[in-house]
Motif scaffolding. Structure first.
Motif, PDB file in Angstrom:
ATOM      1  N   TYR A 367     -12.808   3.024  19.143  1.00 15.34           N
ATOM      2  CA  TYR A 367     -12.404   1.985  18.182  1.00 15.34           C
ATOM      3  C   TYR A 367     -11.120   2.423  17.489  1.00 15.34           C
ATOM      4  O   TYR A 367     -10.669   3.562  17.639  1.00 15.34           O
ATOM      5  CB  TYR A 367     -13.522   1.761  17.146  1.00 15.34           C
ATOM      6  N   ARG A 368     -10.544   1.524  16.709  1.00 15.96           N
ATOM      7  CA  ARG A 368      -9.310   1.816  15.993  1.00 15.96           C
ATOM      8  C   ARG A 368      -9.653   2.024  14.517  1.00 15.96           C
ATOM      9  O   ARG A 368      -9.987   1.064  13.810  1.00 15.96           O
ATOM     10  CB  ARG A 368      -8.301   0.671  16.163  1.00 15.96           C
ATOM     11  N   PRO A 369      -9.596   3.262  14.031  1.00 12.76           N
ATOM     12  CA  PRO A 369      -9.955   3.520  12.631  1.00 12.76           C
ATOM     13  C   PRO A 369      -9.023   2.766  11.680  1.00 12.76           C
ATOM     14  O   PRO A 369      -7.813   2.672  11.912  1.00 12.76           O
ATOM     15  CB  PRO A 369      -9.774   5.027  12.487  1.00 12.76           C
ATOM     16  N   THR A 370      -9.578   2.243  10.602  1.00 10.17           N
ATOM     17  CA  THR A 370      -8.754   1.527   9.621  1.00 10.17           C
ATOM     18  C   THR A 370      -8.085   2.484   8.641  1.00 10.17           C
ATOM     19  O   THR A 370      -7.059   2.155   8.064  1.00 10.17           O
ATOM     20  CB  THR A 370      -9.614   0.524   8.835  1.00 10.17           C
ATOM     21  N   VAL A 415      -6.019   9.238  11.018  1.00  9.27           N
ATOM     22  CA  VAL A 415      -5.632   8.922  12.400  1.00  9.27           C
ATOM     23  C   VAL A 415      -4.713   7.701  12.361  1.00  9.27           C
ATOM     24  O   VAL A 415      -5.175   6.561  12.343  1.00  9.27           O
ATOM     25  CB  VAL A 415      -6.858   8.633  13.282  1.00  9.27           C
ATOM     26  N   PRO A 416      -3.406   7.910  12.348  1.00  9.71           N
ATOM     27  CA  PRO A 416      -2.489   6.769  12.263  1.00  9.71           C
ATOM     28  C   PRO A 416      -2.480   5.938  13.532  1.00  9.71           C
ATOM     29  O   PRO A 416      -2.828   6.410  14.620  1.00  9.71           O
ATOM     30  CB  PRO A 416      -1.132   7.443  12.029  1.00  9.71           C
ATOM     31  N   GLU A 417      -2.087   4.705  13.404  1.00  8.92           N
ATOM     32  CA  GLU A 417      -2.083   3.757  14.514  1.00  8.92           C
ATOM     33  C   GLU A 417      -1.294   4.282  15.707  1.00  8.92           C
ATOM     34  O   GLU A 417      -1.722   4.133  16.857  1.00  8.92           O
ATOM     35  CB  GLU A 417      -1.490   2.426  14.042  1.00  8.92           C
ATOM     36  N   GLU A 418      -0.153   4.905  15.466  1.00 12.33           N
ATOM     37  CA  GLU A 418       0.708   5.337  16.565  1.00 12.33           C
ATOM     38  C   GLU A 418       0.122   6.515  17.344  1.00 12.33           C
ATOM     39  O   GLU A 418       0.632   6.879  18.417  1.00 12.33           O
ATOM     40  CB  GLU A 418       2.102   5.693  16.048  1.00 12.33           C
ATOM     41  N   ILE A 424      -9.457   4.952  24.698  1.00  9.34           N
ATOM     42  CA  ILE A 424     -10.277   5.817  23.850  1.00  9.34           C
ATOM     43  C   ILE A 424      -9.421   6.993  23.406  1.00  9.34           C
ATOM     44  O   ILE A 424      -8.889   7.737  24.240  1.00  9.34           O
ATOM     45  CB  ILE A 424     -11.518   6.328  24.606  1.00  9.34           C
ATOM     46  N   THR A 425      -9.275   7.153  22.111  1.00  2.00           N
ATOM     47  CA  THR A 425      -8.526   8.278  21.550  1.00  2.00           C
ATOM     48  C   THR A 425      -9.454   9.481  21.441  1.00  2.00           C
ATOM     49  O   THR A 425     -10.623   9.344  21.081  1.00  2.00           O
ATOM     50  CB  THR A 425      -7.979   7.919  20.160  1.00  2.00           C
ATOM     51  N   VAL A 426      -8.928  10.660  21.754  1.00  2.00           N
ATOM     52  CA  VAL A 426      -9.736  11.874  21.680  1.00  2.00           C
ATOM     53  C   VAL A 426      -9.109  12.847  20.693  1.00  2.00           C
ATOM     54  O   VAL A 426      -7.929  13.202  20.810  1.00  2.00           O
ATOM     55  CB  VAL A 426      -9.874  12.552  23.056  1.00  2.00           C
TER      56      VAL A 426
END
Length: 450
Positions: A367-370, A415-418, A424-426
């Motif tokens: 997911y994309r952390p806010t 965890v910035p958007e870029e 999936i980000t690890v």
């Protein structure tokens, strides 16, 4: 009549069902034999056969009475393999990041994909393909350093010497009534397995269909002893009535880790094992990658299935998934292959695994952390946080780290958007020591030093 051991073994070899007993294997020896499998994490399953016309499911179509046996077997006339390119198949498998592949040498319909001398139903003898399609595939796969696995059905429903054909019955015969007939079938199975084993010495056998008979009836122990007599390092799956090495949960990642130390989930890429004309319900790469990291986090493997067409082409949707798997596994190889099961659920909103030394905690974010990612219950201290596959390090804060409390403080990682991967980000949390966890229900403080 008395027979010495040499005579017994010779007699057994003539029958094709008895072999010199294998030496007992120590736990350490088994762990060494299983090591490549435990690190592989991803395999590619291939269901290919006469059902690959796309008109019916594999074997079950006639067994369950949806089509007649004659209509099902007529599909052999369309198994041309005219566009079959084993080098392309092997390239796609290797590029996906898979460390092993398992191909159907024979499904429950008895159609063999190699040039078997033990039967007349094969790609060579009874289809327009007219050739052995396993041999070139095995050669190309091994050129690329991918481990070779063979699916083999213990069942062969259409054969007259097999006990059953239709799910609704009736049975052809009972073994107790016609033991010689059953022995004839057992000898046939052994003959085909001997061909596969002596010709290619695969790294793995993926048996199927064992539920229809007991280990004694299949001669399961003798099968494994025979395979290992000339191929001692071979790995065998669980579907051989208690004589396998690893568990095979199907079409669903377990909620809790299986009891077996080694296991894999086999999963379809859409809703079918073989190619189906009417099945375009493909899972997205993101969905399938979530299944992969879920398996990794529970200490297992994902065996992802593809279904080529009867002409040997692979549907574009399946190719696209394999290529996206390759992009993602290539970028995140550190957090895929040399890992072990992660920490229990509840510590972080995401999947986890650990490096082999336990000093790096990998967190997979589907997911994309806010704002930030919360990690709680870490008694070990974080030295740094990295985004795997990049050279980026992330900032974090720890709140309520009270020296006289047994409950550790909670980490919040920015965890910035870029920094995010498109799938999936690890995150790699490098620790000052191997990971230690607090697993309690909290604490009421009875004093305060402030």
């Amino acid at each position: 009549m008395t027979m010495n051991l040499k005579s017994v073994i010779l007699f057994g070899l003539l029958l094709g069902t008895a072999f010199a007993p294998a030496r007992a294997e120590t736990p350490e020896q088994k762990a060494e034999r299983m090591e490549w499998f435990s690190r592989a994490k991803l395999g590619i399953f291939i269901h290919w056969g006469i059902y690959s016309t796309g008109k019916t499911s594999e074997s079950w179509a006639f067994h369950n009475g949806y089509v007649s046996l004659d209509d099902y077997m007529k599909q052999r006339e369309e198994f041309t393999a005219a566009e079959y390119d084993p080098a392309l198949w092997a390239d796609l498998i290797a590029q996906s990041g898979a460390r092993y592949t398992v191909i159907t040498t024979k499904h429950h319909d008895g159609f063999a994909l190699w040039d078997t001398k033990a039967g007349d139903v094969s790609a060579v003898k009874s289809s327009p393909a007219g050739r052995d399609v396993i041999a070139p595939f095995a050669e190309e796969v091994r050129k690329r350093g991918v481990r070779l696995g063979f699916y083999f059905s213990l069942i062969d429903w259409p054969r007259e010497d097999y006990t059953d054909i239709y799910r609704a019955g009736p049975v052809r015969y009972k073994i107790a009534d016609e033991p010689e007939r059953w022995q004839h079938f057992v000898d046939f199975n052994f003959a085909q397995l001997r061909e596969l084993n002596e010709t290619w010495k695969p790294d793995l056998y993926w048996f199927d269909g064992d539920w229809e008979h007991s280990a004694e009836e299949w001669r399961s122990k003798e099968i494994v002893d025979m395979l290992r007599s000339t191929n001692p390092g071979v790995i065998v799956n669980s579907r051989i009535q208690g004589y396998g090495d690893y568990a095979t949960p199907e079409l669903g990642v377990p909620v809790v880790r299986p009891e077996s130390e080694w296991w894999e989930t086999c999963m379809t890429i859409n809703n079918s094992w073989g190619y189906r004309l009417d099945d375009d319900d493909y899972k997205s790469p993101h969905t399938l990658l979530c299944m992969l990291v879920d398996c990794i986090g529970l200490g297992g493997n994902l065996l992802l299935d593809i279904g080529p067409r009867a002409d040997g082409t692979i549907p574009d949707e399946q190719v696209a998934v394999l290529k996206e798997f390759g992009r993602w596994t290539g970028k995140h190889a550190e957090a895929v292959y040399d890992t072990r099961a992660g920490i229990p659920a509840g510590h972080v909103a995401g999947y986890t695994s650990l490096s082999l030394d336990g000093k790096t905690l990998y967190v997979y974010l589907p997911y994309r952390p806010t704002e930030s990612v919360e990690v709680k219950g870490l008694k070990s201290r974080i030295a740094r946080v990295r985004v795997v596959g990049t050279d980026r390090e992330l900032a974090w804060k720890q709140y309520n780290d009270i020296s006289w409390s047994e409950v550790p403080g909670v980490y919040y990682i920015d965890v910035p958007e870029e920094a995010l991967d498109e799938q999936i980000t690890v995150l790699a949390l490098d620790m000052e020591e191997p990971v230690r966890l607090y697993r309690g229900s909290g604490q009421i403080l009875s004093f305060n030093e402030y």
